[in-house]
Scaffold this active site. Structure first.
Site, short mmCIF file in Angstrom:
data_model
loop_
_atom_site.label_atom_id
_atom_site.label_comp_id
_atom_site.label_asym_id
_atom_site.label_seq_id
_atom_site.Cartn_x
_atom_site.Cartn_y
_atom_site.Cartn_z
N ASP A 299 0.77 -1.12 0.03
CA ASP A 299 -0.12 -0.04 0.09
C ASP A 299 0.82 1.32 0.00
O ASP A 299 0.61 2.33 -0.62
CB ASP A 299 -1.03 -0.10 1.14
CG ASP A 299 -1.72 -1.31 1.34
OD1 ASP A 299 -1.11 -2.36 1.05
OD2 ASP A 299 -2.98 -1.07 1.46
N GLU A 428 -6.87 -11.31 -4.26
CA GLU A 428 -6.82 -12.11 -3.01
C GLU A 428 -7.90 -13.22 -3.04
O GLU A 428 -7.69 -14.20 -2.15
CB GLU A 428 -6.75 -11.66 -1.71
CG GLU A 428 -5.19 -10.71 -1.77
CD GLU A 428 -5.24 -9.97 -0.29
OE1 GLU A 428 -4.05 -9.59 0.09
OE2 GLU A 428 -6.16 -9.36 0.08
#
Length: 689
Positions: A299, A428
């Site tokens: 991130d 994911e």
């Protein structure tokens, strides 16, 4: 801009959100807290082993709240002012106002402060008392704290975290001094107005805590503590100024994102203070069980970093130093999994060792290693700063990442290509897949950068780097002309978040406009609408690239379901779950403005531009684009681009620049002069003269 009426950078409310997680944060590079909360966090101070490591809760004297005894429900207001970097709570009674103002000092990063001001509004002479309600207790579930002797009237506690991140590793120390806080404050009958100021200093050593507290007290005595913070914060906001003419909600979102992201970065004059990275929820969050425990992910490198780099390369450099400092931990991660070089952890804290609580992510979501290196590449292309690589450990990191990717690949005899098997892509919802398009493309980019960097530093280039970069498989469907997410992906399969669309931006993987469009068309309808907030920004950037302005605007609009009122705190998922103060989503949103609307692309040869403004935005002004030692003020309208060099660095000397349009026109860019040309694609490059 003190008046909040219509000001896009001032957020005022008469009531607080019901969910305390949505309260605004006040943060600097070393300290952070959520307003009205009884804990704060200090950068790099984690407690707990491996997967349990989390930001240590430091008891906070700052979390108090004013109350007016006996006043029948007085009018209250709460204001976050992004221009001053302060939060205030005001009680308005018929005869007086009481204001509580709180801030994390931007340049004195070990200091947080608040003031209480009571001002009489009428001619009365009776005393006015305000109660200070606090949950503060000088103890913590994460720290072994001991009281020490008072210092300059301040109380003092100190101690260490309870459990080290790695066995036998250090336990960070915390030293805290704070001005004692009474239960109430009274404005005397003869007084018209009075202000009480309170300091909290937190540092890793007694000496630093005392030095910071003393510095704060000296400024207080001179009446300039708040002013020194305002000056430092205003200089930061000025240097990172981004303004657009468009809908109020969009401008408010922009200023909210700038406030929360800029709060997280180091001040200009703090080269000696190590920086500890930026977690998805920022420094104010990250207690055990919330906001990913305060760990640092991709991130930081992929979603937040490009904005910081464009506006403030010195802070971007500090982020890279965090990765260099944790390189040894990354080497250990690779070794433990049986590979060479360095594997950056999916979740990182103080050491660079894997601290993700669930093994699958640390073992399989390996694209993070390439994401880290891409930040180094973008930094190098923007600054040409070779010192970071020659002297400060940058080259060792580049080399270690290249070695890791080479050892992680296997040769497929059948396809005559290198494969990377058994990974989890950014999406994911899938794991243990082979040849994730994003993972393999970022690995290829790592190897290409390592090769280029070695040549620039006049170092030998291992043959296998070039060979593997040339022969790695990046899945492509020749028939449908799109990139399948991994080997065996079937069109229509649901995807959690932006994944393949990242090949176009930020990876800039070579592809035609047709393929770019097909990737967007393929994945937009199957991406989970409840997925994380940064996703839609990357679809918006893709559509802006293709000049599909309406489609881009509708993707950007989706971000607004993750922005909460009244303080513009982002939530990771639109249902309110996941991390709060979600800087990752804010980073994606800012990239739409700084890279999508402008068309900026950082390349080895130049800073490309190709603006695209949606219908409801008429003008964009970025006051401080940093490129090769120059500060550029760039103003974009539909008709015209105006560029002015406002500042050039002396040490090292800035490169003279020119703007070149695709049509062939060239415009030299001199300091103090401004040039304008029609809005069309082009690039800014080092001037050949």
């Amino acid at each position: 801009m003190a008046d909040g009426e219509g000001d896009p950078g001032v957020f005022t409310a008469t009531a607080l959100p019901g969910d305390p997680r949505l309260l605004p944060t006040v943060t600097n590079a070393f300290l952070g807290t959520r307003v009205f909360r009884a804990i704060l966090h200090a950068a790099g101070v984690y407690s707990g082993a491996a997967g349990d490591t989390h930001r240590a809760d430091v008891p906070s004297p700052l979390g108090l709240r004013m109350a007016a005894p006996g006043a029948p429900s007085p009018a209250e207001s709460f204001t976050l002012d992004t221009w001053t970097g302060t939060f205030s709570h005001t009680i308005q009674s018929p005869g007086y106002t009481a204001t509580h103002q709180l801030y994390a000092h931007h340049s004195l990063v070990h200091l947080m402060a608040f003031s209480i001001t009571i001002r009489r509004l009428d001619g009365s002479t009776h005393p006015v008392t305000i109660q200070l309600q606090s949950l503060f207790m000088p103890q913590s579930q994460d720290l072994d704290l001991t009281p020490g002797p008072d210092f300059q009237g301040a109380h003092y506690i100190y101690g260490q975290t309870l459990v080290p991140e790695v066995e036998g590793g250090p336990r960070p120390a915390v030293h805290m001094l704070w001005t004692p806080i009474p239960q109430s404050l009274t404005l005397g009958g003869e007084e018209r107005e009075r202000c009480w100021e309170f300091l909290t200093a937190v540092a890793g050593s007694e000496e630093e805590a005392k030095r910071s507290y003393s510095a704060g007290m000296s400024l207080l005595a001179a009446g300039s503590l708040l002013r020194s913070h305002l000056r430092a914060w205003a200089a930061l906001r000025r240097g990172c100024s981004v303004e657009l003419d468009g809908p109020l909600a969009l401008r408010q979102a922009l200023h909210g994102c700038l406030y929360y992201l800029l709060s997280a970065i180091p001040p200009r004059d703090s080269p000696g203070v190590p920086f500890h990275g930026i977690s998805p929820g920022g420094l104010s969050n990250g207690t055990r069980g919330e906001d990913y425990w305060g760990h640092v992910f991709w991130d930081q490198d992929t979603w937040m970093f490009p904005n910081i780099l464009l506006l403030y390369p010195e802070a971007a450099r500090a982020i890279l130093h965090y990765r260099i400092r944790t390189l040894e931990g990354a080497r250990r991660n690779a070794q433990e999994q049986g590979y060479e070089g360095a594997k950056f952890p999916w979740e990182s804290a103080a050491t660079g060792r894997e601290v993700c609580p669930e093994e699958i992510y640390g073992a399989q979501e390996i694209h993070v290693t390439g994401d880290v290196l891409m930040a180094f590449e973008q930094y190098y292309c923007t600054t040409q700063d070779q010192k970071l690589f020659r002297e400060d450990g940058g080259w060792e990191l580049v080399e270690a990442v290249a070695q890791y990717w080479c050892s992680r690949m296997v040769w497929s005899e059948e396809e005559q290509l290198y494969h990377i098997r058994g990974v989890m892509p950014p999406d994911e919802y899938h794991s243990q897949v082979d040849n994730s398009a994003y993972t393999n493309a970022v690995a290829q980019r790592s190897l290409n950068f390592a090769t280029d960097m070695a040549r620039d530093l006049l170092l030998p280039v291992p043959e296998e780097w070039e060979d593997r970069a040339r022969k790695i498989k990046v899945p492509f469907d020749e028939e449908r002309k799109y990139h399948p997410e991994y080997d065996g992906y079937s069109p229509g399969e649901p995807v959690k978040q932006a994944d393949v669309v990242l090949l176009g931006f930020p990876l800039m993987h070579p592809m035609s406009a047709e393929v770019r469009r097909n990737d967007l068309e393929m994945y937009e309808p199957v991406t989970d609408p409840a997925g994380p907030a940064m996703t839609w920004s990357m679809f918006a950037v893709g559509w802006l690239e293709l000049k599909e302005l309406q489609r881009a605007r509708s993707q950007l609009e989706k971000c607004f379901s993750n922005i909460t009122e009244p303080f513009k705190v982002w939530v990771e998922n639109s249902d309110g779950s996941g991390a709060v103060n979600f800087l990752t989503g804010m980073g994606g949103f800012l990239q739409v403005i700084l890279f999508g609307f402008t068309g900026f692309r950082i390349t080895r040869s130049g800073l490309l531009f190709d603006p695209a403004l949606p219908e409801d935005i008429t003008k964009l002004k970025v006051c401080s684009v940093s490129y090769l030692g120059n500060k550029l003020k760039v103003t974009i309208t539909r008709e015209e681009i105006r560029v002015a060099v406002t500042e050039t660095s002396q040490d090292p000397p800035a490169s003279p620049l020119e703007a070149v349009l695709e049509s062939g026109q060239r415009f030299p860019l001199w300091e103090g002069q401004s040039v304008s040309f029609p809005t069309e694609p082009g690039w800014i490059q080092r001037s050949p003269s």
